[in-house]
Scaffold this active site. Sequence first.
Site, PDB file in Angstrom:
ATOM      1  N   HIS A 116      65.292  50.510  93.530  1.00  0.00           N
ATOM      2  CA  HIS A 116      64.789  49.081  92.956  1.00  0.00           C
ATOM      3  C   HIS A 116      64.800  49.489  91.533  1.00  0.00           C
ATOM      4  CE1 HIS A 116      61.494  45.890  92.172  1.00  0.00           C
ATOM      5  NE2 HIS A 116      62.561  45.175  92.585  1.00  0.00           N
ATOM      6  N   SER A 140      69.100  42.690  95.519  1.00  0.00           N
ATOM      7  CA  SER A 140      67.803  42.996  96.062  1.00  0.00           C
ATOM      8  C   SER A 140      67.812  42.590  97.472  1.00  0.00           C
ATOM      9  CB  SER A 140      66.690  42.221  95.254  1.00  0.00           C
ATOM     10  OG  SER A 140      66.820  41.007  95.484  1.00  0.00           O
ATOM     11  N   ASP A 173      65.663  36.161  81.761  1.00  0.00           N
ATOM     12  CA  ASP A 173      65.519  37.129  82.661  1.00  0.00           C
ATOM     13  C   ASP A 173      65.090  36.472  83.920  1.00  0.00           C
ATOM     14  OD1 ASP A 173      65.233  39.439  84.158  1.00  0.00           O
ATOM     15  OD2 ASP A 173      63.603  39.976  83.137  1.00  0.00           O
ATOM     16  N   MET A 174      65.888  36.235  84.894  1.00  0.00           N
ATOM     17  CA  MET A 174      65.278  35.364  85.859  1.00  0.00           C
ATOM     18  C   MET A 174      65.961  35.757  87.189  1.00  0.00           C
ATOM     19  SD  MET A 174      67.498  32.026  86.322  1.00  0.00           S
ATOM     20  CE  MET A 174      68.993  32.226  87.372  1.00  0.00           C
ATOM     21  N   ALA A 175      64.866  35.413  88.332  1.00  0.00           N
ATOM     22  CA  ALA A 175      65.312  35.638  89.851  1.00  0.00           C
ATOM     23  C   ALA A 175      66.332  34.527  90.178  1.00  0.00           C
ATOM     24  CB  ALA A 175      64.102  35.659  90.617  1.00  0.00           C
ATOM     25  N   LYS A 223      73.509  25.353  93.221  1.00  0.00           N
ATOM     26  CA  LYS A 223      73.922  26.093  92.086  1.00  0.00           C
ATOM     27  C   LYS A 223      73.180  27.433  92.090  1.00  0.00           C
ATOM     28  CE  LYS A 223      74.246  21.776  89.251  1.00  0.00           C
ATOM     29  NZ  LYS A 223      73.774  20.951  88.330  1.00  0.00           N
ATOM     30  N   GLY A 305      61.968  34.609  76.311  1.00  0.00           N
ATOM     31  CA  GLY A 305      61.375  35.964  75.971  1.00  0.00           C
ATOM     32  C   GLY A 305      60.367  35.557  74.991  1.00  0.00           C
TER      33      GLY A 305
HETATM   34  P1  NAI Z   1      60.285  33.619  85.029  1.00  0.00           P
HETATM   35  O1  NAI Z   1      60.518  32.468  85.905  1.00  0.00           O
HETATM   36  O2  NAI Z   1      58.934  34.081  84.902  1.00  0.00           O
HETATM   37  O3  NAI Z   1      61.113  33.385  83.792  1.00  0.00           O
HETATM   38  C1  NAI Z   1      62.634  33.212  84.100  1.00  0.00           C
HETATM   39  C2  NAI Z   1      63.158  33.026  82.512  1.00  0.00           C
HETATM   40  O4  NAI Z   1      62.669  31.653  81.844  1.00  0.00           O
HETATM   41  C3  NAI Z   1      62.626  34.188  81.309  1.00  0.00           C
HETATM   42  O5  NAI Z   1      63.640  34.321  80.767  1.00  0.00           O
HETATM   43  C4  NAI Z   1      61.715  33.327  80.662  1.00  0.00           C
HETATM   44  O6  NAI Z   1      61.515  33.799  79.296  1.00  0.00           O
HETATM   45  C5  NAI Z   1      61.997  31.821  80.603  1.00  0.00           C
HETATM   46  N1  NAI Z   1      61.069  30.960  80.400  1.00  0.00           N
HETATM   47  C6  NAI Z   1      59.973  30.462  81.199  1.00  0.00           C
HETATM   48  N2  NAI Z   1      59.279  29.690  80.963  1.00  0.00           N
HETATM   49  C7  NAI Z   1      59.920  29.235  79.659  1.00  0.00           C
HETATM   50  C8  NAI Z   1      59.465  28.241  78.594  1.00  0.00           C
HETATM   51  N3  NAI Z   1      58.412  27.389  78.762  1.00  0.00           N
HETATM   52  N4  NAI Z   1      60.366  28.080  77.380  1.00  0.00           N
HETATM   53  C9  NAI Z   1      61.564  28.974  77.433  1.00  0.00           C
HETATM   54  N5  NAI Z   1      61.933  30.071  78.099  1.00  0.00           N
HETATM   55  C10 NAI Z   1      61.243  29.992  79.421  1.00  0.00           C
HETATM   56  O7  NAI Z   1      61.128  34.976  85.760  1.00  0.00           O
HETATM   57  P2  NAI Z   1      61.320  35.299  87.268  1.00  0.00           P
HETATM   58  O8  NAI Z   1      62.457  34.477  87.647  1.00  0.00           O
HETATM   59  O9  NAI Z   1      60.022  34.918  87.969  1.00  0.00           O
HETATM   60  O10 NAI Z   1      61.588  36.898  87.336  1.00  0.00           O
HETATM   61  C11 NAI Z   1      60.438  37.679  87.123  1.00  0.00           C
HETATM   62  C12 NAI Z   1      61.138  38.932  86.815  1.00  0.00           C
HETATM   63  O11 NAI Z   1      61.407  39.573  88.009  1.00  0.00           O
HETATM   64  C13 NAI Z   1      62.429  39.323  86.115  1.00  0.00           C
HETATM   65  O12 NAI Z   1      62.141  40.114  85.002  1.00  0.00           O
HETATM   66  C14 NAI Z   1      63.255  39.599  87.044  1.00  0.00           C
HETATM   67  O13 NAI Z   1      64.362  40.574  86.320  1.00  0.00           O
HETATM   68  C15 NAI Z   1      62.729  40.283  88.006  1.00  0.00           C
HETATM   69  N6  NAI Z   1      63.176  40.729  89.312  1.00  0.00           N
HETATM   70  C16 NAI Z   1      63.908  41.754  89.765  1.00  0.00           C
HETATM   71  C17 NAI Z   1      64.277  41.848  90.903  1.00  0.00           C
HETATM   72  C18 NAI Z   1      64.935  43.137  91.347  1.00  0.00           C
HETATM   73  O14 NAI Z   1      65.264  43.397  92.396  1.00  0.00           O
HETATM   74  N7  NAI Z   1      65.108  43.983  90.404  1.00  0.00           N
HETATM   75  C19 NAI Z   1      64.635  40.875  92.032  1.00  0.00           C
HETATM   76  C20 NAI Z   1      64.075  39.366  91.416  1.00  0.00           C
HETATM   77  C21 NAI Z   1      63.613  39.282  90.062  1.00  0.00           C
END
Ligand code: NAI
Length: 349
Positions: A116, A140, A173-175, A223, A305
Amino acid sequence: MKLSRAELKGLMKAKLMKAGLNDQHADITAEILTWSDERGYHSHGAVRMEYYCERIFKGGITHDPKFEWKETGPASAIFEGDNGCGYVAATLAMEKAIEMAKKSGIAIVGVRNISHSGAIGYYTEMAAKEGLLSISFCQSDPMAVPYGGSEPYYGTNPISFAAPADDRNVVFDMATTVQAWGKILDKRSRGESIPDSWAVDVDGNPVTDPNKVNALVPISGAKGYGLMMMVDIFSGILLGVPFGKHVSSMYHDLSEGRRLGHMHIVIDPARFCGAEQFRENMAKSIDELGEMAPAPGNDKVYYPGERAEKRKAHAYATGGIEIVDAIYEYLISDDIHFDRYDHKNRFAD
Ligand code: NAI
């Protein structure tokens, strides 16, 4: 419990070394986990420590892997991970991708057979700090239903894009699921419920109890399903590692390597509109967004970000990084793990 950056990173690094990682690997891993917690991405910070330590201790993460860098063309390479720590392999591969993109204008680097790799915005931010654009995605374990399906097939397969502006970087950065699995874990650790739009139970009904989750759902229906499939194609099928429902589970056998795939794409703006013009127009664009009148109920239009940077500044202005007490107790204890994860189903605590 609030901790300074140095305290949190130090505690995590020491624990990872106690579990078996070498100094460099423990340092890189603890750095990225701290990066996540300080930005409020608690789903990908210290909450994961006990699980990683159990897997490291049991040999499912190679302690001293033989990493190999194989260039397959002037702008393409494979980074062989030898089932080493995903954080380390993805970091070192991004360093190489940055070097290659500066030379060739673009770099496409597949990282394979790794564990991971956490919050992947860390890697795209690395490229942005060097003035480069990037995309990163990875596999993942299967825990999301495909659109129209009843069984988990794809992982939460995250995507991150980043681009440099002036002294700011846009890091998206998002799932590809409505929520990352770590958010469910975080809610469990806090004893809180989840919104009914995040996940379904064994019968496919929406759930609010994080302990009853049987599958996550893709963002925006078909999507999000299409996006998570493309992530699996680019970082799984293209790299020759297990794909779809064949991707290993996080909790199946902690003594086995996970063989996950991860892809970095890095682009030098100098080869397109020019580095200076790119950064100038990026700054102009995010300024214009920030100056726009917000819609009712919003304080401003943020760029991706920006809120994470704001959470980080707030944490340090108010006494440090907030860590759940039970996690802190674990970090300061002598224990490496409590045998809680091995051979659990994918939705174990
Ligand atoms: P999230 O839903 O917290 O945010 C998604 C994106 O939306 C971010 O880039 C954030 O800056 C942007 N965003 C959120 N609210 C905003 C707003 N009000 N205005 C502008 N931009 C906004 O992220 P999520 O989907 O919960 O993912 C969390 C973390 O989990 C990420 O770092 C992701 O890489 C990680 N992840 C890692 C996995 C792995 O297997 N390595 C699997 C799934 C997720």
